[in-house]
Design an enzyme around this catalytic site. Structure first.
Site, PDB file in Angstrom:
ATOM      1  CB  SER A   1      -4.896   3.773  16.411  1.00 55.27           C
ATOM      2  OG  SER A   1      -4.488   3.285  17.797  1.00 55.27           O
TER       3      SER A   1
ATOM      4  CB  VAL B   1      -1.177   0.255   0.895  1.00 58.42           C
ATOM      5  CG1 VAL B   1      -1.899  -1.177   1.596  1.00 58.42           C
ATOM      6  CG2 VAL B   1       0.076  -0.359   2.652  1.00 58.42           C
TER       7      VAL B   1
ATOM      8  CE  LYS C   1      -3.346   3.491  12.355  1.00 63.71           C
ATOM      9  NZ  LYS C   1      -3.694   2.318  11.410  1.00 63.71           N
TER      10      LYS C   1
ATOM     11  CE1 TYR D   1      -0.398   1.837  14.708  1.00 65.01           C
ATOM     12  CE2 TYR D   1      -1.489   2.853  17.008  1.00 65.01           C
ATOM     13  CZ  TYR D   1      -1.454   1.768  15.619  1.00 65.01           C
ATOM     14  OH  TYR D   1      -2.863   1.523  15.795  1.00 65.01           O
ATOM     15  CB  ALA D   2       0.229   8.590  18.480  1.00 68.38           C
ATOM     16  CB  ALA D   3       2.163  10.630  13.669  1.00 70.74           C
TER      17      ALA D   3
ATOM     18  CG  ASN E   1      -7.006  -3.918   8.566  1.00 71.56           C
ATOM     19  OD1 ASN E   1      -7.544  -3.653   9.295  1.00 71.56           O
ATOM     20  ND2 ASN E   1      -6.680  -4.655   8.524  1.00 71.56           N
TER      21      ASN E   1
END
Length: 246
Positions: A141, A63, A158, A154-156, A89
């Site tokens: 998330s 992706v 999401k 990851y937080a950035a 996803n």
């Protein structure tokens, strides 16, 4: 059958939440495309569902690569002639505290979790616009809403997915396309189940429902947002987290 004859692409569909979503959608009458980088698991799952008489197709895709995504979408349209549902996803983690996080790990998570959502949606939307119909569900998330230690990258991504979801809902609502997001909390995936029991127990203790989510819990949220039951919902972020942050 809530998704009878709907064609659904589920990225990251070979494992975890994506795998559960494939099964849920197939059981509701959808024609499912498992789009995943993991070719071995994808082909195995494709065969498993085909043995059950389900209409399923596996397509290997990265992706993070626009070319790979465009090739995947072209294959779907050649096979099914339409795309009704896109579930963005696919996602990865490369966790580390900020001072120890490498540029490579930061970039890779952004490439898959953020650029991957952009690539897939950009490739699918023109077809949905031409038909005046589409359901797009992006996976965010709770980390993207509240932050999480050791997950700067990851937080950035999401959090950015939430912003893109709301933007696209505004851009494409008049074209008959619903765009929503699901924000899972702690969920029983293979990665989580490998954690020490003490860590898992702590995770359960801070959730209002006192348990981790099952992959089916997230898949059912995808199903609702992909079905006609959610036809008047767009730009929404559905938290499926057991009440971890209230």
């Amino acid at each position: 059958m809530r998704l009878q004859n709907r064609v659904a692409i589920i990225t990251g569909g070979a494992n975890g939440i994506g795998k559960a979503a494939c099964e849920t959608f197939l059981n509701q009458g959808a024609k499912v495309v498992i789009a995943d980088f993991d070719e071995a698991s994808g082909k195995e799952l494709e065969q498993h569902f085909q043995n059950q008489g389900k209409e399923v197709l596996f397509i290997a895709v990265d992706v993070a690569s626009q070319e790979s995504v465009e090739n995947m979408v072209a294959q779907v349209l050649a096979h099914h002639e339409k795309i009704d549902i896109l579930i963005n996803n696919a996602g990865i983690t490369r966790d580390a505290m900020l001072v120890k996080m490498t540029e490579q790990d930061f970039d890779r998570v952004l490439d898959v979790n953020l650029k991957g959502v952009f690539n897939c949606t950009q490739a699918v939307v023109p077809h949905m616009v031409s038909r005046g119909y589409g359901k797009i569900i992006n996976t965010s998330s709770v980390s993207g809403v509240y932050g999480n230690v050791g997950q700067t990258n990851y937080a950035a991504t999401k959090a950015a997915v939430v912003g893109m979801t709301k933007t696209w809902a505004k851009e494409f609502g008049r074209k008959g396309i619903n765009v929503n997001a699901v924000a899972p909390g702690f969920t029983k995936t293979a990665m989580v189940e490998k954690m020490p029991e003490k860590v898992i127990q702590h995770m359960e203790s801070i959730v209002s429902l006192q348990r981790l989510g099952e992959t089916e819990d997230i898949a059912n949220a995808y199903l609702f947002l992909a079905s006609e039951e959610s036809s008047y919902i767009t730009g929404h972020v559905l938290h499926v987290d057991g009440g971890i942050m209230m």
